[in-house]
Scaffold this active site. Structure first.
Site, short mmCIF file in Angstrom:
data_model
loop_
_atom_site.label_atom_id
_atom_site.label_comp_id
_atom_site.label_asym_id
_atom_site.label_seq_id
_atom_site.Cartn_x
_atom_site.Cartn_y
_atom_site.Cartn_z
N THR A 50 0.76 -1.09 0.13
CA THR A 50 -0.09 -0.03 -0.09
C THR A 50 0.84 1.37 0.13
OG1 THR A 50 -0.97 -1.25 1.68
CG2 THR A 50 -2.15 0.93 0.97
N THR A 51 1.84 1.12 1.13
CA THR A 51 2.41 2.55 1.42
C THR A 51 3.47 2.98 -0.02
OG1 THR A 51 2.83 1.62 3.19
CG2 THR A 51 3.82 3.70 2.78
N TRP A 52 3.85 2.04 -0.63
CA TRP A 52 4.74 1.95 -1.79
C TRP A 52 3.95 2.66 -2.97
CZ3 TRP A 52 6.51 -2.87 -4.92
CH2 TRP A 52 7.56 -2.76 -5.65
N HIS B 172 -8.08 -0.28 4.00
CA HIS B 172 -8.00 -1.68 4.00
C HIS B 172 -9.30 -2.06 4.21
CE1 HIS B 172 -3.37 -1.36 4.10
NE2 HIS B 172 -3.42 -1.17 5.65
N ARG C 264 -1.66 -9.29 -2.84
CA ARG C 264 -0.36 -10.01 -2.53
C ARG C 264 -0.53 -11.37 -1.97
NH1 ARG C 264 4.58 -7.74 1.75
NH2 ARG C 264 6.28 -9.21 0.78
N ASP D 38 15.42 1.02 -0.90
CA ASP D 38 16.17 1.65 0.13
C ASP D 38 16.07 3.33 -0.09
OD1 ASP D 38 17.01 -0.52 1.17
OD2 ASP D 38 18.79 -0.81 -0.29
N PHE E 193 8.43 -0.43 9.39
CA PHE E 193 7.22 -0.24 8.48
C PHE E 193 7.69 -0.60 7.11
CE2 PHE E 193 3.53 1.37 6.30
CZ PHE E 193 2.62 1.26 7.35
N ARG F 98 10.00 -2.97 5.33
CA ARG F 98 10.92 -3.98 5.78
C ARG F 98 11.69 -4.48 4.61
NH1 ARG F 98 10.20 -8.92 7.95
NH2 ARG F 98 9.00 -9.41 6.35
N GLY G 139 10.80 -5.98 1.49
CA GLY G 139 10.27 -5.81 0.27
C GLY G 139 10.59 -7.21 -0.87
P1 A3P Z 1 7.62 -6.89 3.71
O1 A3P Z 1 7.11 -6.93 4.92
O2 A3P Z 1 7.34 -8.22 3.20
O3 A3P Z 1 9.01 -6.47 3.56
P2 A3P Z 1 2.10 -1.91 3.26
O4 A3P Z 1 2.42 -0.88 2.90
O5 A3P Z 1 0.59 -2.35 2.62
O6 A3P Z 1 1.78 -2.25 4.67
O7 A3P Z 1 3.02 -3.01 2.72
C1 A3P Z 1 4.49 -3.31 3.50
C2 A3P Z 1 4.95 -4.24 2.47
O8 A3P Z 1 5.54 -3.55 1.43
C3 A3P Z 1 6.32 -4.55 3.32
O9 A3P Z 1 6.73 -6.02 3.07
C4 A3P Z 1 7.23 -3.61 2.75
O10 A3P Z 1 8.71 -3.91 3.10
C5 A3P Z 1 6.86 -3.62 1.23
N1 A3P Z 1 7.50 -2.44 0.62
C6 A3P Z 1 7.38 -1.01 1.15
N2 A3P Z 1 8.10 -0.16 0.49
C7 A3P Z 1 8.53 -0.94 -0.42
C8 A3P Z 1 9.13 -0.61 -1.81
N3 A3P Z 1 9.68 0.54 -2.08
N4 A3P Z 1 9.54 -1.62 -2.85
C9 A3P Z 1 8.97 -2.84 -2.24
N5 A3P Z 1 8.48 -3.55 -1.25
C10 A3P Z 1 8.16 -2.36 -0.47
#
Ligand code: A3P
Length: 346
Positions: free
Chosen positions: A80-82, A162, A183, A283, A308, A310, A312
């Site tokens: 979501t955040t991405w 959500h 996912r 990163d 938050f 992690r 990815g």
């Molecule tokens: P993981 O915990 O498997 O690493 P949400 O935003 O819906 O909470 O989703 C979080 C998941 O998206 C986490 O997965 C997080 O690391 C991953 N995520 C966040 N930013 C990302 C990015 N730039 N590229 C890939 N995955 C990303």
């Protein structure tokens, strides 16, 4: 359980809201120490939500929409955040300056964030932070019901939610653009497990095996997972609905940026594409994108968890034992049987 929702459903709030049994409530509150009151089940699908949902339900369901609102809807931990950052930048002519100066949770608020925050926990956090005014202000904003907050936002508004489709305004798809990200449930469960341990509002205290059983038995907040995804999959051909997979975003981000650009009616040139792809690499994203207001607050997170953003990655299922993974794969197969839903693999 069959879906109880169709996009044309109209009228007053049509779902029942019932507390879970006292025994289950005590068990869940014991394992999720951030929730002090308990949980409810909503509608025939049995959506599991914190009890504060009850006061806010009608507000979400009858939220006055604007045609230029853009929504991202997901089951938690699906990327979501991405996608929020991606969508916001595409929809705001790649205004990196504003993106850097205003946190994502303000630019692109989480509609029902307020219902996740128990006031008692906030009281404790506030005391731990010596009742600092700036902490009180942030916490108060986080507790504000989304419908109240929504009215104050300038257009075009962007919402993260959500909540499953049946609990959102029935005219949502005919009015606004909605992007859904799905996912693979095994990766969702691992990610949600760490997230529920990381954040004090959830405060999960148990191990992964127990957590997986909660996931599988639809006993986590926003469950049932399968109904959530399948209801979105069922409307994926609606012209205002875009269904994406986290796995595809990882595999080919530029292609998906173009897909989102087309969906939003925005042109993305080569230079913009390459800059955005770079900006969104995990990163860079972790280091450069402010997610929350820059106010130091202690007591909201657990240090030993990664945070938050992690890893990815796909299939980092080290938490699954061999037997548990076999069981989970069987469960996944059973739930996909008879559907045309699938999850992209590496
Ligand atoms: P993981 O915990 O498997 O690493 P949400 O935003 O819906 O909470 O989703 C979080 C998941 O998206 C986490 O997965 C997080 O690391 C991953 N995520 C966040 N930013 C990302 C990015 N730039 N590229 C890939 N995955 C990303």
């Amino acid at each position: 359980m069959p879906s109880t929702w169709s996009p044309s459903q109209q009228g007053e709030f049509p779902h029942t809201i019932q507390p879970v049994s006292p025994e289950l409530n005590d068990q869940l509150k014991g394992d999720f120490s951030g929730e002090r009151s308990g949980f409810v089940r909503v509608g025939r699908d049995g959506w599991l939500l914190p009890e504060r949902y009850e006061q806010q339900a009608v507000g979400y369901y009858t939220l006055p929409l604007r045609p230029d609102d853009v929504w991202i809807q997901t089951f938690p931990r699906s990327g979501t955040t991405w996608c929020q950052e991606m969508v916001w930048l595409i929809n705001n002519d790649f205004d990196y300056q504003t993106a850097k100066s205003i946190p994502l949770d303000t630019r692109f608020p989480f509609l029902e964030f307020g219902m996740l925050h128990h006031p008692k926990l906030h009281e404790e956090v506030l005391a731990q932070n010596n009742f600092r005014t700036e902490v009180a202000e942030v916490l108060k904003r986080w507790r504000t019901p989304g419908a109240e907050l929504a009215e104050t936002l300038p257009s075009p508004r962007h919402f993260k939610t959500h909540l499953p489709l049946p609990l959102l305004p029935p005219s949502l798809l005919d009015t606004c653009k909605v992007i859904y990200v799905a996912r693979n449930p095994l990766d969702v469960a691992v990610s949600y497990f760490h997230h529920n341990r990381y954040l004090a509002v959830h405060g999960y205290n148990g191990d992964f095996e127990k957590y997986w059983r909660y996931f599988q038995d639809d006993l986590l907040v926003y469950s049932p997972y399968w109904e959530h995804v399948k209801q979105a999959w069922a409307v994926r051909k609606h012209p205002n609905f875009l269904f994406l997979f986290y796995e595809d975003l990882l595999k080919n981000l530029p292609r998906n940026i173009r897909i989102i650009g087309d969906f939003l009616g925005k042109t993305v040139n080569e230079e913009q594409l390459s800059k955005l792809t770079n900006h969104l690499q995990i990163d860079n994203f972790r280091n450069n994108v402010p997610l929350y207001p820059d106010v130091e607050i202690t007591g909201l997170t657990r240090e030993e968890e990664q945070g938050f953003i992690r890893k990815g990655k796909l299939k980092e299922n080290k938490e699954f034992t061999e037997e548990l993974e076999a069981e989970a794969n069987k469960w996944m197969k059973e739930n996909l049987a008879g559907t045309d839903l699938w999850f992209p693999t590496k």
